[in-house]
Design an enzyme around this catalytic site. Structure first.
Site, mmCIF file in Angstrom:
data_model
loop_
_atom_site.group_PDB
_atom_site.id
_atom_site.type_symbol
_atom_site.label_atom_id
_atom_site.label_comp_id
_atom_site.label_asym_id
_atom_site.label_seq_id
_atom_site.Cartn_x
_atom_site.Cartn_y
_atom_site.Cartn_z
ATOM 1 N N PRO A 213 0.838 -1.203 0.000
ATOM 2 C CG PRO A 213 0.044 -0.992 2.184
ATOM 3 C CD PRO A 213 0.753 -1.944 1.273
ATOM 4 C CG MET A 214 3.214 2.325 -2.083
ATOM 5 S SD MET A 214 4.449 2.432 -3.398
ATOM 6 C CE MET A 214 5.455 3.788 -2.795
ATOM 7 C CD GLN B 265 -2.098 0.648 5.342
ATOM 8 O OE1 GLN B 265 -1.683 1.725 4.956
ATOM 9 N NE2 GLN B 265 -1.331 -0.435 5.445
ATOM 10 C CB CYS C 171 1.865 6.220 8.825
ATOM 11 S SG CYS C 171 1.997 7.835 8.015
ATOM 12 C CE LYS D 18 3.604 -2.193 4.540
ATOM 13 N NZ LYS D 18 4.371 -0.957 4.657
ATOM 14 C CG ASN E 9 7.156 -3.195 2.659
ATOM 15 O OD1 ASN E 9 6.767 -2.195 3.239
ATOM 16 N ND2 ASN E 9 7.453 -3.167 1.381
ATOM 17 N N GLY E 10 10.339 -3.931 2.091
ATOM 18 C CA GLY E 10 11.435 -2.973 2.143
ATOM 19 C C GLY E 10 12.552 -3.290 1.167
ATOM 20 C CG ASP E 11 15.544 -1.290 1.152
ATOM 21 O OD1 ASP E 11 14.965 -0.230 0.869
ATOM 22 O OD2 ASP E 11 16.282 -1.428 2.142
ATOM 23 N N GLY F 187 6.871 -2.271 -3.152
ATOM 24 C CA GLY F 187 6.301 -0.928 -3.241
ATOM 25 C C GLY F 187 6.868 -0.140 -4.396
#
Length: 351
Positions: free
Chosen positions: A32-33, A87, A117, A156, A217-219, A241
């Site tokens: 989600p973004m 979300q 967030c 998340k 999640n990440g990179d 993402g």
């Protein structure tokens, strides 16, 4: 929190306790973004085989007050090919309970609560990453929501507030005992924001110590990286993402279903996105979203910077599609850009 010690679960027990994740299409999910994973973009990525789709950040309070703009954010496209979640964020647990029926009526499969967030206007209200500072309070918060809604609940979160305040293990335990179906972990602290590297060793450690499904999640900038992290960390799925913004084919590549040439082509994707946007948004917003997708897909190719500068001067859909066709036909014979996970790109989001 002092949760009771339980015997290790077998695979059959886990399937029974966490049935939602058994319905995912595949373990390569679109993260989600904020301002990006709206109704139209989710449908586009559904058609590109993303494993699970989750909305951009939506205010539970905005839904309570019946904001038309906020209600539009929880729409779900017809006949999705996989799970779609909405979300939400907010400091009042009762707000989630009040709005859950509306989310369910829109066709969502689950509610996801944002505990990651880092934005000041969110955390100062006690939302987002601020909820991770007190795992016992978090457990009570999630338990109240889960006990009073019909939809499955997921969360998340980040690894903690700071490197000196890594509460991820306690918060995952809180989510598990509150009845959540999975925990997605962005491998950075709130203090890190989107800088530095995601801590996949910590994500893997969390996975080893719990039986609740964990999503990492990440990179993740490439399909190879996604497959490697999925296998090495032991997580149940990975969220992609920013890497998917400039490479919408990444999900197909993760699954091994992408051929030697891009299909659909960048121009076909741009045209399809226009078809999805046109009945939903006015001309101004349609043009804006088309420009964004065009420059994301152009990133890394020769001439991308000039293309970006020119694209954001174009006022009409017809011109965006025309110039997009010129650019993408011009680079069609070039190798696809490859990106390093440490590279800065779109350093923002909401989790």
């Amino acid at each position: 929190m002092n949760a009771p010690i339980q015997k290790p679960m077998t695979m059959a027990d886990t399937d029974t306790a966490y049935p939602l994740i058994q319905r995912m299409r595949n373990p390569f999910w679109m993260a989600p973004m904020s301002g990006i994973t709206d109704l139209c973009y989710r449908q586009l990525l559904d058609e590109m085989d993303a494993g699970v789709l989750i909305s951009e950040l939506v205010s539970a309070k905005g839904l309570v007050f019946s904001s038309d703009r906020t209600f539009k954010m929880i729409r779900v496209h017809e006949n999705p090919g996989t799970l779609v979640g909405i979300q939400l964020f907010g400091e009042d647990a009762d707000d989630y309970v009040r709005v859950a029926p509306s989310v369910q009526q829109q066709g969502a499969d689950f509610i996801d609560i944002n505990l990651g967030c880092p934005v000041k206007k969110v955390v100062k209200k006690g939302c987002g990453a601020a909820l991770m500072r007190d795992p016992e309070k978090l457990h009570a918060f999630l338990k109240h929501i889960r006990s009073n809604i019909d939809l499955p609940l997921t969360v998340k979160m980040r690894t903690g507030w700071s490197h000196d305040e890594l509460t991820i293990h306690e918060c995952v335990d809180a989510a598990k005992h509150a009845g959540c179906q999975w925990v997605a972990i962005h491998g950075r602290t709130r203090v890190q924001g989107y800088g530095g590297l995601a801590d996949w060793e910590l994500i893997a450690d969390v996975k080893r110590k719990t039986d609740i499904p964990i999503i990492g999640n990440g990179d993740i900038r490439s399909a190879d990286r996604a497959r490697t992290l999925l296998e090495e960390s032991g997580v149940d799925a990975v969220m992609i993402g920013r890497g998917a913004l400039r490479d919408p084919w990444i999900f197909k590549e993760c699954l091994g279903t992408l051929g030697e040439t891009l299909s659909p082509t960048p121009l076909e994707l741009l045209e399809r996105f226009h078809q999805l946007l046109h009945p939903v948004y006015d001309t101004r917003r349609t043009v804006l979203y088309l420009r964004k997708l065009a420059v994301w897909m152009a990133y890394g190719y020769p001439g991308a910077a000039a293309f970006r500068g020119m694209m954001f001067q174009l006022p009409a859909v017809k011109e965006v599609l025309k110039e997009g066709a010129v650019f993408f036909r011009g680079v069609a014979g070039l190798p696809r850009p490859r990106f390093d996970e440490a590279e800065a790109f779109m350093m923002g989001g909401h989790g």
